[in-house]
Design an enzyme around this catalytic site. Structure first.
Site, PDB file in Angstrom:
ATOM      1  N   GLU A 100      65.297  36.404   3.082  1.00  0.00           N
ATOM      2  CA  GLU A 100      64.775  36.125   4.424  1.00  0.00           C
ATOM      3  C   GLU A 100      64.052  37.348   4.974  1.00  0.00           C
ATOM      4  O   GLU A 100      62.964  37.236   5.558  1.00  0.00           O
ATOM      5  CB  GLU A 100      65.911  35.724   5.367  1.00  0.00           C
ATOM      6  CG  GLU A 100      65.435  35.493   6.807  1.00  0.00           C
ATOM      7  CD  GLU A 100      66.558  35.265   7.791  1.00  0.00           C
ATOM      8  OE1 GLU A 100      66.255  35.071   8.990  1.00  0.00           O
ATOM      9  OE2 GLU A 100      67.743  35.276   7.384  1.00  0.00           O
ATOM     10  N   ARG A 101      64.628  38.510   4.796  1.00  0.00           N
ATOM     11  CA  ARG A 101      64.036  39.717   5.363  1.00  0.00           C
ATOM     12  C   ARG A 101      62.733  40.110   4.673  1.00  0.00           C
ATOM     13  O   ARG A 101      61.801  40.553   5.338  1.00  0.00           O
ATOM     14  CB  ARG A 101      65.068  40.851   5.319  1.00  0.00           C
ATOM     15  CG  ARG A 101      66.121  40.651   6.393  1.00  0.00           C
ATOM     16  CD  ARG A 101      67.350  41.521   6.255  1.00  0.00           C
ATOM     17  NE  ARG A 101      68.276  41.202   7.343  1.00  0.00           N
ATOM     18  CZ  ARG A 101      69.532  41.586   7.395  1.00  0.00           C
ATOM     19  NH1 ARG A 101      70.048  42.327   6.411  1.00  0.00           N
ATOM     20  NH2 ARG A 101      70.301  41.250   8.423  1.00  0.00           N
ATOM     21  N   GLY A 110      67.738  39.480  11.885  1.00  0.00           N
ATOM     22  CA  GLY A 110      68.390  40.773  12.114  1.00  0.00           C
ATOM     23  C   GLY A 110      67.414  41.692  12.817  1.00  0.00           C
ATOM     24  O   GLY A 110      66.296  41.906  12.343  1.00  0.00           O
TER      25      GLY A 110
END
Length: 393
Positions: free
Chosen positions: A250-251, A373
């Site tokens: 995802e990052r 995040g």
């Protein structure tokens, strides 16, 4: 040495399949995403028809799913390619693609069992069903273990109660991967497949956002929602491992979105200052202040791009790279905000108006330092990983 040919390694297109994918996605994005991006941003609407064409025409759902299971059989580098090329034209639409492809499909495939895959994968790989993931809550974002959604076991089912906040593809999604605790006092999480048509499932209000406006964001609300025990993913109280594993891809794909934004902004700056805009009988590129903005933007983009693709090449479901993924996201998201802001400055008044895409791209860029995040969490994670690395050396 004479007679010996060096094998050239292309970091950005490591195989012919990657290069072909980039060319196809780039052409599709330029022809289809660019034309509709402004209208859907203005109207804060999701282009569902275009989304379904990603499956029907491009076949780019299930990038990291093996071919024998209906996917493309590629890797995180391929995912990065798609997210970079799409985000050059419509980061908001691309965010919905990411939520479906990375947060649901990739996570679900590598965490689910064969019978679960057989039931749900054909629908999400074709685009018939749109997927998403429910992790963040009104009072728990980065503090994942502080979530309050509870799934209470009752015989052959779980009863789900709670709310999820800021969920991409809310309203338009048919299936979500939802994280919950099995008791209020638990410090562990469990994940479930939850269909939006289930009794007790509802959506909260659609958020009005600064950017990424073509991607719908809502609450998911669970009120005594019964989830069959067969929809439990993996082991009870065992979701943390696949949750953290999926955060890495995802990052890097969020970082790839930042690359696409910066790439487009550099293109717009160069075309405007080199080919079109003049001041005092000189092209704008001849002025030192403009040269600094463009040169730094280009160099920053290229540096971040090398990092993101290098990290993506080392990510695999069985090969963790938390330090690399956090670093790639931190560097790229900061870079995209700088570059898109520089583009507005180079274009001056035109940059501030909606005639050019840079003001939209700047608004979209800001979300990327929050989602997946926050950048502050990335700094904390990087420091923690370095502490472990040096303490063990």
């Amino acid at each position: 040495m004479k007679g010996i040919q060096e094998k050239k390694i292309d970091l950005y297109n490591p195989t012919d399949d990657h290069l072909s994918l980039r060319e196809n996605v780039q052409a599709f994005a330029k022809e289809n995403l660019d034309l509709q991006a402004k209208d859907h941003d203005d109207e804060e609407s999701f282009n569902k028809d275009l989304f379904r064409r990603l499956g029907a025409e491009l076949g780019i759902f299930g990038v990291t799913v093996p071919q024998e299971d209906g996917g493309m059989g590629l890797d995180p580098v391929a995912s990065v390619i798609i997210h970079e090329e799409f985000s050059a034209y419509d980061p908001g639409f691309t965010l919905s693609y990411l939520a479906h492809e990375v947060l649901f499909v990739n996570n679900f495939y590598h965490s689910g069992n064969p019978s679960q895959r057989a039931k749900y994968m054909p629908k999400v790989l074709s685009g018939e069903w749109i997927g998403g993931m429910g992790m963040t809550e009104p009072g728990a974002g980065t503090d994942v273990l502080g979530m309050e959604t509870v799934a209470t076991r009752r015989g052959d089912k779980f009863v789900l109660n709670g709310r999820k906040q800021f969920i991409t593809n809310g309203i338009v999604g048919q299936v979500f991967l939802v994280y919950a605790k099995t008791s209020k006092d638990s410090r562990r999480t469990t994940s479930f497949i939850v269909e939006s048509s289930s009794p007790g499932f509802s959506f909260g209000k659609k958020e009005e956002k600064m950017g990424m406006r073509s991607s719908p964001t809502t609450q998911l609300i669970f009120e005594n929602l019964e989830v069959p025990a067969e929809n439990l993913i993996g082991a009870e109280d065992g979701a943390l491992t696949h949750m953290m594993r999926n955060l890495e891809i995802e990052r890097v794909t969020l970082a790839a979105q930042s690359l696409g934004i910066a790439k487009r902004c550099v293109d717009v700056m160069c075309e405007y200052s080199i080919l079109h805009r003049e001041a005092f009988d000189k092209k704008l590129i001849e002025f030192g202040q403009i040269q600094r903005l463009i040169a730094e933007s280009y160099a920053d983009y290229q540096a971040a791009r090398a990092l993101v693709y290098d990290v993506a090449s080392k990510i695999h479901p069985e090969n963790r790279n938390s330090l690399g993924a956090a670093s790639a996201k931190l560097v790229s998201t900061q870079m995209a905000e700088r570059v898109s802001r520089n583009a507005i400055q180079v274009l001056g008044g035109y940059g501030y108006c909606r005639e050019y895409p840079v003001e939209r791209l700047h608004r979209d860029a800001i979300l990327l330092s929050i989602g997946g995040g926050t950048n502050e969490a990335m700094q904390k994670n990087i420091a923690a990983d370095l502490k472990k690395l040096y303490a063990s050396s």
